[in-house]
Design an enzyme around this catalytic site. Structure first.
Site, short mmCIF file in Angstrom:
data_model
loop_
_atom_site.label_atom_id
_atom_site.label_comp_id
_atom_site.label_asym_id
_atom_site.label_seq_id
_atom_site.Cartn_x
_atom_site.Cartn_y
_atom_site.Cartn_z
N PHE A 123 0.34 4.14 -3.03
CA PHE A 123 -1.06 3.99 -3.42
C PHE A 123 -1.50 5.03 -4.44
O PHE A 123 -2.47 4.84 -5.17
CB PHE A 123 -1.97 4.10 -2.17
CG PHE A 123 -2.23 5.52 -1.74
CD1 PHE A 123 -3.22 6.29 -2.36
CD2 PHE A 123 -1.47 6.12 -0.74
CE1 PHE A 123 -3.43 7.61 -1.98
CE2 PHE A 123 -1.69 7.44 -0.37
CZ PHE A 123 -2.67 8.18 -0.99
N LYS A 173 6.26 -4.86 -5.91
CA LYS A 173 5.29 -4.91 -4.81
C LYS A 173 4.43 -3.65 -4.87
O LYS A 173 4.86 -2.56 -4.49
CB LYS A 173 5.98 -4.99 -3.44
CG LYS A 173 4.95 -5.33 -2.35
CD LYS A 173 5.28 -4.80 -0.99
CE LYS A 173 4.86 -3.39 -0.74
NZ LYS A 173 3.41 -3.12 -0.69
N GLU A 215 -0.50 -2.11 -0.87
CA GLU A 215 -1.60 -3.00 -0.45
C GLU A 215 -2.95 -2.27 -0.48
O GLU A 215 -4.00 -2.90 -0.47
CB GLU A 215 -1.32 -3.56 0.95
CG GLU A 215 -1.39 -2.56 2.10
CD GLU A 215 -0.14 -1.66 2.21
OE1 GLU A 215 0.76 -1.75 1.36
OE2 GLU A 215 -0.09 -0.86 3.18
N SER A 259 6.39 7.50 1.10
CA SER A 259 6.65 8.56 2.09
C SER A 259 8.14 8.60 2.44
O SER A 259 8.86 7.61 2.29
CB SER A 259 5.83 8.28 3.35
OG SER A 259 6.23 7.05 3.90
N CYS A 291 2.57 13.79 -5.02
CA CYS A 291 3.81 14.33 -4.46
C CYS A 291 4.18 15.64 -5.13
O CYS A 291 5.08 16.32 -4.68
CB CYS A 291 4.94 13.32 -4.64
SG CYS A 291 5.35 13.09 -6.36
N GLU A 339 3.84 17.27 5.52
CA GLU A 339 3.08 16.81 4.36
C GLU A 339 1.73 16.31 4.86
O GLU A 339 1.66 15.38 5.65
CB GLU A 339 3.83 15.66 3.66
CG GLU A 339 3.09 15.20 2.41
CD GLU A 339 3.80 14.08 1.67
OE1 GLU A 339 4.31 13.16 2.32
OE2 GLU A 339 3.83 14.14 0.42
#
Ligand code: NAD
Length: 491
Positions: free
Chosen positions: A155, A179, A182, A232, A287, A382
């Protein structure tokens, strides 16, 4: 440009064989982090439509692979011009669905365009190689596309992360099945429309919306030859194992816990801005964000500068929002837990002023925890928010030991004015990307992007020269046209 949070009717459909389709899967709302309210809808692809999309991709790819690299590049040149023309529109949708500021959204798009420019340079630089290895015998390298490739994106950079791979994979002759997350599916509409306008043949780019089920369709489909993943660590490992178990090439980038080693001789201004902007930029949802500061010796003046700069951030203006309500609640809890674990809260982002017109948004301001214990959650996990954990260290050796004890190995930096010390830390830090006096050490093109340890599963990097062998096979062709008089062991 002002963010228009009144927009609610965006749609993320599935881009199959050059057409947008709702498909017969589920429909889900897309929530803007700014308002906590709907800004659009996403329509998930079902298995039949997914399979038919891959069939179209497979047949389109055969033609695309036979199109010369320079002609494929011409389409990408058009694509670049359209992205530059539409940068306001695209930055706006990225900000709306992701919660970034518009400036951050634009910067992400520009970094994506830099990768696109690298892809465009391949027509001049990736010329293979040919030499006469014996009299009249020639050996040659030819780069060949794999066919249909798949990609799953997170995302946090709805335009930039997809652009790490789409231009390179496509210019090299593959068809690409994407993909998007979402949580941020709306940007894909703008990217795919720009490609269609640029003249990309139907089927070369597919957008398949959905969650885990669609990821499984990608990792198990027999006609998808390679899978790139960014997200992740937990999911990177799942995707890597599934894709490789289905005989696919896989490169899966995971999470991070990036350390900055701060030494007393570091320049105060460079440190203040560099470290502060690293943990507050994109509200800490990158990240490459600094999340642990390894404070070596007497660096209180530096920490004060970092704090001053962080305190100047204004939510909803210079700093954006957190992706979901759940993640925002998680960050609030993580701060409380860190204090219970013995940390000193020197800046509490839970008390930052929320924008008065967007109080339902997911807000948290910059937070600094001092005296964090190595081994605690705030030191090791994290958190993915604007939280900096400071661990006090006696010396550089101890700081490097703490950095290297992390399971992650994405990025690390050192702030110092000593060249030999910077070199020493660069040589000993276990990470894929290292910065000297740089808070966000993202390599710029043509240098490749990628971590090590639990930040990456698979071999190679996701951008730059070290990505090329992931998206292609190299065929070795040896040729002789006539008998030679001076034959040797090889001929
Ligand atoms: P995520 O792992 O939750 O999701 C990433 C993608 O995986 C999404 O498309 C999602 O739909 C899909 N997914 C989620 N759960 C799945 C499951 N169980 N099985 C299969 N697919 C699943 O990550 P996120 O929250 O979207 O993004 C944030 C994470 O991404 C952070 O950990 C961050 O460090 C990481 N990230 C890493 C890099 C890098 O270069 N290493 C870059 C950007 C983000």
């Amino acid at each position: 440009m002002q963010l228009d949070t009144s927009q609610t009717n965006h749609q993320a459909q599935n881009f199959i064989a050059g057409k947008w389709q709702k498909s017969a899967g589920e429909t889900r709302p897309v929530i803007s982090p700014y308002t906590g309210k709907n800004c659009g809808e996403v329509f998930y692809i079902n298995k039949d439509d997914f399979n038919s999309a891959v069939d179209s991709a497979k047949s389109a790819q055969k033609q695309w692979a036979q199109t010369p690299l320079k002609a494929r590049s011409a389409v990408l040149f058009n694509f670049r011009n359209i992205l530059l023309r539409d940068q306001d529109k695209i930055s706006h949708i990225v900000a709306l669905e992701n919660g970034k500021t518009i400036n951050e959204a634009r910067a992400g798009l520009m970094k994506g365009i830099e990768v696109l420019e690298y892809a465009l340079s391949l027509q001049n630089s990736d010329i293979g190689g040919k030499m006469e290895v014996s009299r009249g015998v020639f050996c040659e390298y030819r780069r060949e596309p794999l066919g249909v490739v798949g990609s799953i994106t997170p995302f946090n950079f709805p335009a930039m992360v997809p652009m790490w791979t789409i231009p390179i994979a496509i210019v090299l002759g593959n068809a690409y099945v994407w993909k998007p997350s979402e949580k941020t599916p709306l940007t894909s509409k703008f990217v795919a429309d720009a490609f269609a306008e640029a003249g990309l043949p139907s089927g070369i780019l597919t957008v398949a919306q959905g969650e885990k089920e669609v990821v499984e369709m990608i990792t198990t489909h027999p006609d998808i030859k390679a899978v790139a993943f960014v997200g992740s660590t937990k999911v990177a490992e799942i995707v890597y194992k599934s894709a490789t178990a289905h005989n696919k090439r896989a490169l899966c980038l995971g999470g991070a816990k990036n350390h900055i080693i701060l030494l007393p001789d570091a320049d105060l201004d460079v440190t203040g801005m560099g470290i502060s902007d690293s943990f507050t930029g994109c509200a800490g949802q990158r990240c490459m964000a600094a999340s642990v500061l390894l404070a070596v010796g007497e660096v209180d003046k530096h920490i004060e500068k970092i704090k001053e700069r962080a305190q100047s951030q204004v939510l909803g203006e210079s700093m954006g929002a957190i992706i979901t309500r759940e993640q925002c609640d998680f960050l609030y809890q993580a701060i409380e837990d860190a204090v219970k674990d013995g940390a000193t809260l020197i800046l509490d982002g839970r008390e930052s002023k929320k924008p008065s017109d967007m109080r339902e948004g997911h807000w948290i301001g910059p937070t600094i925890l001092d005296n964090v214990a190595p081994g605690s959650v705030a030191a090791c996990s994290e958190l993915f928010g604007p939280i900096l954990s400071i661990i006090r260290c006696k010396n550089v050796t101890e700081a490097i030991e703490i950095q290297n004890s992390s399971v992650y190995g994405n990025a690390a930096s050192v702030f110092t004015s000593s060249g030999p010390m910077a070199e020493y830390v660069a040589a000993h830090a276990e990470c894929g990307m290292f910065g000297v006096n740089i808070g966000v050490p993202v390599p710029r093109e043509p240098f490749s992007f990628g971590g090590v340890k639990a930040s990456k599963f698979g071999h190679g990097d996701i951008t730059g020269d070290h990505s090329l062998d992931f998206w292609t096979d190299v065929k070795k062709v040896t040729t002789k046209w006539e008998m030679q008089k001076d034959s040797n062991w090889m001929s």
